[in-house]
Scaffold this active site. Structure first.
Site, mmCIF file in Angstrom:
data_model
loop_
_atom_site.group_PDB
_atom_site.id
_atom_site.type_symbol
_atom_site.label_atom_id
_atom_site.label_comp_id
_atom_site.label_asym_id
_atom_site.label_seq_id
_atom_site.Cartn_x
_atom_site.Cartn_y
_atom_site.Cartn_z
ATOM 1 N N GLU A 15 0.824 -1.226 0.000
ATOM 2 C CA GLU A 15 0.000 0.000 0.000
ATOM 3 C C GLU A 15 0.852 1.268 0.000
ATOM 4 O O GLU A 15 0.578 2.210 0.747
ATOM 5 C CB GLU A 15 -0.992 -0.005 1.173
ATOM 6 C CG GLU A 15 -2.045 -1.099 1.023
ATOM 7 C CD GLU A 15 -3.190 -0.998 2.008
ATOM 8 O OE1 GLU A 15 -3.263 -0.009 2.758
ATOM 9 O OE2 GLU A 15 -4.011 -1.924 2.018
HETATM 10 C C1 LIG Z 1 3.251 -9.536 0.521
HETATM 11 C C2 LIG Z 1 2.787 -8.570 -0.508
HETATM 12 C C3 LIG Z 1 1.437 -8.453 -0.807
HETATM 13 C C4 LIG Z 1 1.020 -7.615 -1.834
HETATM 14 N N1 LIG Z 1 -0.307 -7.593 -2.211
HETATM 15 C C5 LIG Z 1 -0.647 -6.928 -3.355
HETATM 16 C C6 LIG Z 1 -1.970 -7.058 -3.906
HETATM 17 O O1 LIG Z 1 -2.830 -7.735 -3.353
HETATM 18 N N2 LIG Z 1 -2.245 -6.403 -5.068
HETATM 19 C C7 LIG Z 1 -1.318 -5.650 -5.718
HETATM 20 O O2 LIG Z 1 -1.616 -5.114 -6.768
HETATM 21 N N3 LIG Z 1 -0.069 -5.480 -5.207
HETATM 22 C C8 LIG Z 1 0.289 -6.116 -4.064
HETATM 23 N N4 LIG Z 1 1.572 -5.992 -3.565
HETATM 24 C C9 LIG Z 1 2.506 -5.114 -4.231
HETATM 25 C C10 LIG Z 1 2.942 -3.934 -3.412
HETATM 26 O O3 LIG Z 1 1.964 -2.939 -3.396
HETATM 27 C C11 LIG Z 1 4.274 -3.465 -4.008
HETATM 28 O O4 LIG Z 1 5.226 -4.391 -3.546
HETATM 29 C C12 LIG Z 1 4.660 -2.091 -3.617
HETATM 30 O O5 LIG Z 1 3.869 -1.176 -4.321
HETATM 31 C C13 LIG Z 1 6.123 -1.799 -3.918
HETATM 32 O O6 LIG Z 1 6.505 -2.185 -5.191
HETATM 33 P P1 LIG Z 1 7.865 -3.017 -5.411
HETATM 34 O O7 LIG Z 1 7.888 -4.114 -4.421
HETATM 35 O O8 LIG Z 1 7.971 -3.357 -6.833
HETATM 36 O O9 LIG Z 1 9.004 -1.987 -4.999
HETATM 37 P P2 LIG Z 1 9.678 -0.888 -5.944
HETATM 38 O O10 LIG Z 1 8.624 -0.090 -6.599
HETATM 39 O O11 LIG Z 1 10.685 -1.553 -6.783
HETATM 40 O O12 LIG Z 1 10.386 0.039 -4.872
HETATM 41 C C14 LIG Z 1 11.671 -0.276 -4.333
HETATM 42 C C15 LIG Z 1 12.044 0.785 -3.309
HETATM 43 O O13 LIG Z 1 12.176 2.046 -3.937
HETATM 44 C C16 LIG Z 1 11.421 3.022 -3.251
HETATM 45 N N5 LIG Z 1 10.946 4.002 -4.225
HETATM 46 C C17 LIG Z 1 10.324 3.780 -5.394
HETATM 47 N N6 LIG Z 1 10.085 4.946 -6.012
HETATM 48 C C18 LIG Z 1 10.570 5.926 -5.218
HETATM 49 C C19 LIG Z 1 10.644 7.338 -5.299
HETATM 50 N N7 LIG Z 1 10.160 8.007 -6.319
HETATM 51 N N8 LIG Z 1 11.215 7.999 -4.273
HETATM 52 C C20 LIG Z 1 11.728 7.343 -3.216
HETATM 53 N N9 LIG Z 1 11.680 6.015 -3.091
HETATM 54 C C21 LIG Z 1 11.111 5.318 -4.078
HETATM 55 C C22 LIG Z 1 10.287 2.254 -2.596
HETATM 56 O O14 LIG Z 1 9.821 2.953 -1.450
HETATM 57 C C23 LIG Z 1 11.001 0.963 -2.217
HETATM 58 O O15 LIG Z 1 11.646 1.139 -0.996
HETATM 59 C C24 LIG Z 1 1.972 -6.817 -2.520
HETATM 60 C C25 LIG Z 1 3.323 -6.909 -2.176
HETATM 61 C C26 LIG Z 1 3.732 -7.778 -1.207
HETATM 62 C C27 LIG Z 1 5.196 -7.866 -0.913
#
Ligand SMILES: Cc1cc2nc3c(=O)[nH]c(=O)nc-3n(C[C@H](O)[C@H](O)[C@H](O)COP(=O)(O)OP(=O)(O)OC[C@H]3O[C@@H](n4cnc5c(N)ncnc54)[C@H](O)[C@@H]3O)c2cc1C
Length: 820
Positions: free
Chosen positions: A500
């Site tokens: 989220e």
């Molecule tokens: C257990 C679990 C359940 C989930 N359930 C769902 C679900 O039901 N439905 C769904 O659609 N998604 C779901 N997700 C996805 C979740 O919302 C994403 O993991 C989340 O949005 C982060 O994306 P990412 O993991 O690809 O991280 P990335 O986007 O790759 O981010 C990596 C890091 O970079 C940071 N970052 C990225 N952009 C910036 C910026 N501009 N400035 C500063 N920092 C930045 C982030 O804060 C993070 O620390 C789930 C994820 C997990 C792990």
């Protein structure tokens, strides 16, 4: 003498007018009168010139026609040049939700009545009956250790119980067969389910949060609502929502999943529909979901539904049975085994009415999602944080008072008291801010900026609590097993940090980025006018807003300075303990509002890319928001005196966090002159905010080391039935027993001190004490039983190797050989 007298009148007079910030004309008249007196008396000509300059400057701002020509028009054209165009996505995020207490903090002079008169968060009789009935039963049925360690699935009987008892329909109105619970009740259900582990909590939490249910309720067509909502409410459908894809996580708007409008075959007929190509991952409940909410970019290259070629993000509902849908494989998230997995579709065809809200909602998916998130984000993860912090505080306060070293309970050591007090204080902040904000949802608000504050701060505070709990329990928390009530929280907390809106992004971009525009009293209007048509009406409107904005900034500057000198503003008579904190928050709101304005003015569009500054500005806003919630929560207890040390710790901690963020902001501010002005206005004579004292920490530990209403309230809402599957409740009961046995322990200690009893411990001591008549038989039995109960808590689980190896070794060896 006359010069001195005139200055004595001029300085406080001008400060008093600036303090209010909204009456520039008064300043002109006042300074004009002083100019005349100075000119026609023996006063110094320098003074007369000074007063004349003030009169001229304030007149420039107080006469609309002059101000409009010489101030507003150049300012408007400057803003037009520096203001980056707002993308549709950003506009949708800004438009989502409503402004609440965040707006009061931005105003620089919060109106406490608005917060303090809000309803107390409570559940009704029907909701309470559900908590006492099905929620208790589900908790009783769930063996978290077996689910998470042995099985890695949620057993069918539990899934069935959840579906049959309407757990998935808490947000669905009664007319569709749902439970129609308040947001507060939903939070209480999730809180109580905490001992079942993350798997069941998410099974219940996710369908009631952002997903098909909420999207249908807000945006579905009547036909979609009539068909799907009863099925979701009675458990015929298990929903999930798929947005994230491998190349689009935090930046979910850049998903490459597509849906192309075309003709295709559906149920034997040729219909207008969408051909979907998508690859999603991390989708909670996907492995068992029957109804998939899917986000993709809708394209209509052949103009089959209109003239737009690329509609943008769109949400649709896809049944699990859809041909070509690849679903069912699982990811294995860290910590508790919970249902999460990938999802793929290659050329899947669905009819056009699969779009949530029908064709007219094509391309409005992102708006739908951010609107839902503005509410949902305030419930699930802040409640998960409350779960973690309450369990940590309850278990650790019990354990630290049962475990002794060098003959002393470890709760008595100052080194242990620091994290223990921090845990209690952070738990109070999480509980207060989450439940009070959730109550605001029931009062009709959509607190989008507060929900971002809660997402980041509650999950980070929960992470701190569980780290502290691990440190204090030491080996007891490190060794896993059914008796360990801490380790699974430690393992699972990164999930709350990530989902989220991952935390780094939420702190650095969302809180202040969204708040500065959404919650600021003037910025949004100014931005809208800067993007509006360039004509006289726009200039007039801009001039009006700008003049209020200037008055607001001058007022905040003056109030910060005056309050910083130690003169508090209007007195607050709420409560003897809390009144100084109400004043501090008033003062610091002015400081924050000034810092926000000076940052936006001096950095303009560059502020968006100065993530660290934006994060610290967000921290200033957040700490004041959280401190306000603490005061409201404490007020709801009737300003209970017993819990005051915990409340005071929370407030001192938050104001100290404000101080740290402020100092880091000014130390790193690129424009040193602005940093100097800000620092001087905010803290003209020092009087900075310091961390909670050692003595206060001791007082906090005293409260949570005893059986009292404050400890009970701080940890309330958890499932506490005494049974084998509830090691936390057992540890707490042994701790409560130990308090009852304290008088007997004192008798034994006194007897040892006087030499009546030898310096031995455990059963040997009880035997001699009984023999010498220091205690009677029943007391000896009680103490003996208690000693063995304490050992049960201190002991950790051990296993036969065969219980730990999930793949039998022989099979594993065979497998490895094959690979080799
Ligand atoms: C257990 C679990 C359940 C989930 N359930 C769902 C679900 O039901 N439905 C769904 O659609 N998604 C779901 N997700 C996805 C979740 O919302 C994403 O993991 C989340 O949005 C982060 O994306 P990412 O993991 O690809 O991280 P990335 O986007 O790759 O981010 C990596 C890091 O970079 C940071 N970052 C990225 N952009 C910036 C910026 N501009 N400035 C500063 N920092 C930045 C982030 O804060 C993070 O620390 C789930 C994820 C997990 C792990």
């Amino acid at each position: 003498m006359l010069n001195f007298l005139l200055l004595l009148i001029a300085i406080p007079g001008l400060i008093a007018i600036a303090y209010r910030g909204d009456k520039v004309m008064f300043a002109s008249l006042f300074a004009g009168a002083l100019t005349l007196i100075a000119l026609f008396s023996d006063a110094s000509i320098v003074l007369a010139i000074l007063f004349a300059i003030i009169t001229a400057t304030t007149l420039l701002f107080s006469i609309p026609s002059i101000r409009s020509k010489f101030v507003s028009a150049p300012m408007l054209s400057m803003v037009r040049k520096i203001l980056p165009p707002i993308s549709e996505t950003e506009q949708e995020a800004i438009d989502a939700g409503t402004v609440w207490w965040d707006g009061e903090i931005f105003s620089g002079k919060p109106q406490w009545k608005k917060l303090l008169s809000a309803a107390k968060p409570e559940v009704n009789a029907e909701e309470q009956a559900f908590l006492d009935g099905p929620v208790n039963e589900l908790s009783r049925m769930s063996d978290a250790w077996k689910i998470n360690h042995d099985w890695s699935i949620i057993p069918d009987n539990i899934v069935k119980y959840v579906l049959d008892n309407g757990f998935l329909g808490m947000i669905i109105p009664k007319k569709y067969g749902g439970l129609e619970f308040s947001a507060v009740a939903q939070a209480k259900v999730l809180l109580k389910l905490s001992n079942t582990g993350s798997g069941i909590s998410y099974l219940v939490g996710v369908p009631n949060s952002l997903g098909p249910g909420e999207l249908l309720l807000k945006y579905g067509t009547e036909e979609q609502k009539d068909y799907y909502l009863p099925r979701l409410a009675n458990g015929q459908e298990i929903p999930c929502f798929a947005l994230t894809s491998p190349t689009a996580g935090s930046d979910a708007t850049s998903i490459s999943d597509t849906g192309v409008v075309c003709m295709g075959k559906y149920e034997g007929k040729e219909v207008l529909g969408i051909k979907l190509n998508f690859s999603k991952r991390y989708i909670t409940l996907a492995p068992i979901a029957t109804l998939i909410g899917l986000a993709f970019r809708l394209q209509d290259p052949d103009g089959l539904i209109g003239e737009t070629e690329d509609y943008g993000i769109t949400c649709a509902l896809i049944p699990r049975s859809t041909k070509g849908l690849e679903i069912g494989r699982r990811h294995l998230p860290i910590g508790d085994a919970f249902l999460n997995g990938p999802l793929k579709g290659d050329g899947i065809f669905v009819p056009l009415d699969s779009i949530i809200g029908g064709q007219e909602m094509a391309g409005k998916g992102w708006r739908m999602l951010v609107n839902c998130l503005s509410v949902g984000r305030a419930v699930t993860l802040p409640t998960t944080s409350a779960v973690i912090s309450k369990r940590c505080t309850l278990g650790t306060s019990a354990y630290a008072n049962l475990r002794s070293q060098f003959g002393v309970n470890i709760a008595q050591f100052e080194g242990v008291q620091k994290p223990l007090a921090r845990m209690a204080g952070l738990t109070y902040i999480i509980e207060a801010s989450s439940i009070q904000t959730i109550q605001s949802i029931d009062d009709g608000k959509k607190p989008s900026v507060p929900s971002a504050i809660l997402k980041y701060h509650c999950t980070e505070m929960a992470r701190q609590c569980v780290i502290d709990a691990m440190d204090i329990h030491a080996g007891k928390a490190v060794i896993k097993g059914p008796g360990n009530y801490i380790a699974s929280l430690y393992e699972s907390v990164p999930v709350a940090i990530t989902v989220e809106g991952a935390n780094i992004l939420t702190r650095n971009l969302m809180i202040f980025g969204q708040g500065a525009i959404r919650s600021h009293p003037y910025v949004l209007e100014e931005m809208e006018l800067a993007h509006a048509e360039d004509n006289q009406a726009t200039l007039t409107a801009f001039d009006k807003t700008l003049s209020s904005h200037i008055g607001y900034s001058v007022g905040n500057f003056t109030r910060s300075f005056v309050h910083g000198l130690g003169f508090s503003g209007s007195s607050i008579n709420e409560n003897r303990n809390c009144d100084p904190y109400y004043s501090d928050i008033n003062r610091l709101s002015g400081v924050f509002a000034l810092a926000a304005d000076l940052s936006m003015l001096s950095l303009g569009a560059k502020l968006k890319f100065k993530e660290n500054l934006s994060a610290r500005l967000g921290d200033l806003l957040s700490t004041l928001y959280l401190a306000s919630m603490v005061l409201k929560h404490h007020k709801d207890t009737g300003y209970n005196e017993e819990e005051w040390p915990i409340v005071q710790w929370s407030l001192d901690h938050l104001l100290h966090e404000f101080q740290i963020a402020f100092d880091e902001l000014t130390a790193n501010f690129p424009n040193r002159a602005v940093a100097f002005v800000l620092n001087t206005a905010a803290f003209p004579i020092g009087n900075r905010f310091i961390a909670p004292s050692d003595n206060l920490e001791k007082d906090v530990v005293d409260v949570i080391s005893n059986d009292n209403a404050s400890r009970e309230r701080l940890t309330a809402g958890l499932y506490m039935e005494l049974e084998e599957l509830n090691p936390l409740a057992i540890a707490n009961q042994v701790f409560l027993d130990s308090l009852k046995l304290k008088p007997l322990q004192k008798i034994l200690k006194a007897a040892i001190k006087s030499g009546t009893l030898p310096k031995v411990s455990g059963q040997a001591l009880l035997d001699v004490a009984l023999e010498k008549g220091v205690i009677d038989k029943e007391q000896a039995l009680q103490l003996s039983q208690h000693n063995s109960n304490v050992m049960e808590i201190i002991n950790v689980d051990d296993f036969d190797e065969s219980e730990l190896i999930r793949v039998p070794f022989k099979k594993l060896k065979a497998k490895l050989k094959k690979v080799g």
